[in-house]
Design a protein around this motif. Structure first.
Motif, PDB file in Angstrom:
ATOM      1  N   VAL A 143       0.897  -1.101   0.015  1.00  0.00           N
ATOM      2  CA  VAL A 143      -0.128   0.130  -0.006  1.00  0.00           C
ATOM      3  C   VAL A 143       0.819   1.294  -0.047  1.00  0.00           C
ATOM      4  O   VAL A 143       1.778   1.399   0.734  1.00  0.00           O
ATOM      5  N   ASN A 144       0.562   1.993  -0.874  1.00  0.00           N
ATOM      6  CA  ASN A 144       1.284   3.415  -1.083  1.00  0.00           C
ATOM      7  C   ASN A 144       1.069   4.316   0.285  1.00  0.00           C
ATOM      8  O   ASN A 144       0.233   4.421   0.692  1.00  0.00           O
ATOM      9  N   TRP A 145       2.221   4.917   0.744  1.00  0.00           N
ATOM     10  CA  TRP A 145       2.185   5.740   1.990  1.00  0.00           C
ATOM     11  C   TRP A 145       1.028   7.185   1.605  1.00  0.00           C
ATOM     12  O   TRP A 145       0.734   7.363   2.770  1.00  0.00           O
ATOM     13  N   ASP A 146       0.991   7.385   0.490  1.00  0.00           N
ATOM     14  CA  ASP A 146      -0.188   8.305   0.288  1.00  0.00           C
ATOM     15  C   ASP A 146      -1.435   7.903   0.673  1.00  0.00           C
ATOM     16  O   ASP A 146      -2.160   8.827   0.994  1.00  0.00           O
ATOM     17  N   VAL A 147      -1.718   6.622   0.432  1.00  0.00           N
ATOM     18  CA  VAL A 147      -3.100   6.009   0.837  1.00  0.00           C
ATOM     19  C   VAL A 147      -3.160   5.955   2.292  1.00  0.00           C
ATOM     20  O   VAL A 147      -4.219   6.108   2.995  1.00  0.00           O
ATOM     21  N   ILE A 148      -1.925   5.547   2.851  1.00  0.00           N
ATOM     22  CA  ILE A 148      -1.712   5.395   4.383  1.00  0.00           C
ATOM     23  C   ILE A 148      -2.214   6.684   5.091  1.00  0.00           C
ATOM     24  O   ILE A 148      -3.066   6.616   5.899  1.00  0.00           O
ATOM     25  N   CYS A 149      -1.698   7.709   4.291  1.00  0.00           N
ATOM     26  CA  CYS A 149      -1.907   9.080   5.013  1.00  0.00           C
ATOM     27  C   CYS A 149      -3.253   9.756   4.698  1.00  0.00           C
ATOM     28  O   CYS A 149      -3.462  10.854   5.139  1.00  0.00           O
ATOM     29  N   ARG A 150      -4.233   8.903   4.018  1.00  0.00           N
ATOM     30  CA  ARG A 150      -5.478   9.389   3.754  1.00  0.00           C
ATOM     31  C   ARG A 150      -6.284   9.581   5.368  1.00  0.00           C
ATOM     32  O   ARG A 150      -6.009   9.019   6.351  1.00  0.00           O
ATOM     33  N   ASN A 180     -11.645   8.255   4.140  1.00  0.00           N
ATOM     34  CA  ASN A 180     -11.314   7.687   2.959  1.00  0.00           C
ATOM     35  C   ASN A 180     -10.174   6.740   2.718  1.00  0.00           C
ATOM     36  O   ASN A 180      -9.526   6.342   1.594  1.00  0.00           O
ATOM     37  N   GLY A 181     -10.298   5.780   3.613  1.00  0.00           N
ATOM     38  CA  GLY A 181      -9.616   4.613   3.463  1.00  0.00           C
ATOM     39  C   GLY A 181      -8.103   4.549   3.971  1.00  0.00           C
ATOM     40  O   GLY A 181      -7.368   3.461   3.719  1.00  0.00           O
ATOM     41  N   GLY A 182      -7.806   5.652   4.758  1.00  0.00           N
ATOM     42  CA  GLY A 182      -6.412   5.699   5.286  1.00  0.00           C
ATOM     43  C   GLY A 182      -6.469   5.510   6.722  1.00  0.00           C
ATOM     44  O   GLY A 182      -7.462   4.905   7.369  1.00  0.00           O
ATOM     45  N   THR A 183      -5.338   5.754   7.676  1.00  0.00           N
ATOM     46  CA  THR A 183      -5.104   5.531   8.990  1.00  0.00           C
ATOM     47  C   THR A 183      -5.299   7.012   9.543  1.00  0.00           C
ATOM     48  O   THR A 183      -5.603   6.846  10.826  1.00  0.00           O
TER      49      THR A 183
END
Length: 332
Positions: A253-260, A264-267
């Motif tokens: 999983v891309n870090w940009d997605v983790i930082c959502r 919006n599906g991030g952490t």
């Protein structure tokens, strides 16, 4: 302690209130443990207790006397105390926070002697002492070494060619490089060593990043727009802690997605650059919202004489920090 009571009286506090404060700080007793056995109680005659919630407020009231002594001397023409950031700009004699103070003055014996006299007078009336081992002075590079030696004799404190930091923020004397902000990286890495990441689930590591690692550089990021490579390194520290894998690990999983955001599906972990820009925009907002702020007044005198913040365009020589943060005025 009489110094405190006199200050409270001069500032117009009610006599009954002063008597309450007097009871709080004069009826304290101490006992020392010697071989695990307490000695007889004794009562302090000087100073304020560390850890007492009243002490910081009383200390600041006392420090106000020193501030006024410096300000009054700076208001006298030709005293040499105080510096301006531009022609006809506001004079800044000192900056202080609690017991940390930085005084600005002309590099000559006359101004130095006045500063020394003010400090000596304040110490005499307040009972406080200057810690000369933790004190130093710095000059601009064009000051002759003979003048520096003269200032050392007058001030009786050591000379330093780099004071490094004030209130935890680096003092920038020249070119900004990685060493300027390396303390932030070091503290973040040291914090990681205190954690047993292997004993935590990923949710636990995520919470620690948000509440601890992300908070470490906040104070500095309120004052500076950090270089890109520093922000990237802080994000790398967060990534390594979040995944808790080896150096060759390639996350799915891309870090940009983790930082959502969680919606919006991030952490909910925030990227360092996003935090830094938000804090810098808050600083720029002060220029619009707080015209009486001393920093705002100086910035307007030096950089915004001919335009407002939203129309500002960088021209000529500017400080490194203003040159970076002023570019954010175009963010909508």
């Amino acid at each position: 302690m009489e110094f405190i009571f006199q200050i409270l009286e001069k500032f117009g506090f009610d006599r009954k209130f002063i008597s309450w404060i007097k009871e709080c700080i004069t009826t304290v007793s101490f006992s020392v443990l010697v071989n695990n056995s307490p000695t007889d109680q004794f009562f302090p005659k000087k100073g304020l207790r560390q850890g007492d919630p009243l002490s910081p407020y009383l200390f600041i009231l006392g420090a106000e006397i020193l501030a006024r002594m410096l300000q009054n001397e700076a208001n006298i023409g030709g005293s040499g105390i105080g510096v301006t950031m531009c022609r006809n700009g506001s004079s800044i004699p000192f900056l202080s926070f609690a017991d940390d103070i930085i005084i600005f003055a002309k590099a000559d014996n006359t101004a130095s002697a006045k500063i020394k006299q003010i400090l000596d007078d304040y110490c005499e009336i307040s009972g406080q002492k200057v810690n000369f081992h933790k004190s130093a002075f710095q000059t601009t590079p064009n000051v002759d070494s003979r003048v520096i030696n003269g200032l050392k004799n007058v001030l009786q404190i050591n000379y330093s060619d780099d004071l490094e930091a004030y209130l935890g923020c680096p003092i920038i004397n020249g070119r900004v490089n990685k060493k300027t902000f390396e303390d932030i990286i070091t503290k973040s890495k040291q914090q990681l060593q205190k954690w047993k990441a292997n004993s935590l689930l990923q949710e636990g590591r995520s919470l620690l990043i948000k509440t601890n690692l992300n908070a470490k550089p906040l104070y500095t990021m309120q004052s500076f727009l950090l270089p890109k490579y520093i922000m990237n390194e802080l994000d790398d520290i967060n990534k390594k802690n979040y995944w808790n894998k080896g150096e060759k690990h390639r996350p799915l999983v891309n870090w940009d997605v983790i930082c959502r955001t969680k919606d919006n599906g991030g952490t909910g972990i925030r990227k360092t650059e996003d935090i830094n820009i938000a804090l810098q925009l808050k600083l720029l907002w002060k220029i619009i919202a707080e015209p009486d702020n001393i920093w705002v007044r100086i910035i307007k005198e030096k950089y915004l004489k001919e335009s407002d913040l939203l129309d500002y365009k960088k021209k000529g020589a500017t400080s490194w920090q203003w040159g970076n943060s002023s570019l954010l005025n175009k963010i909508s």
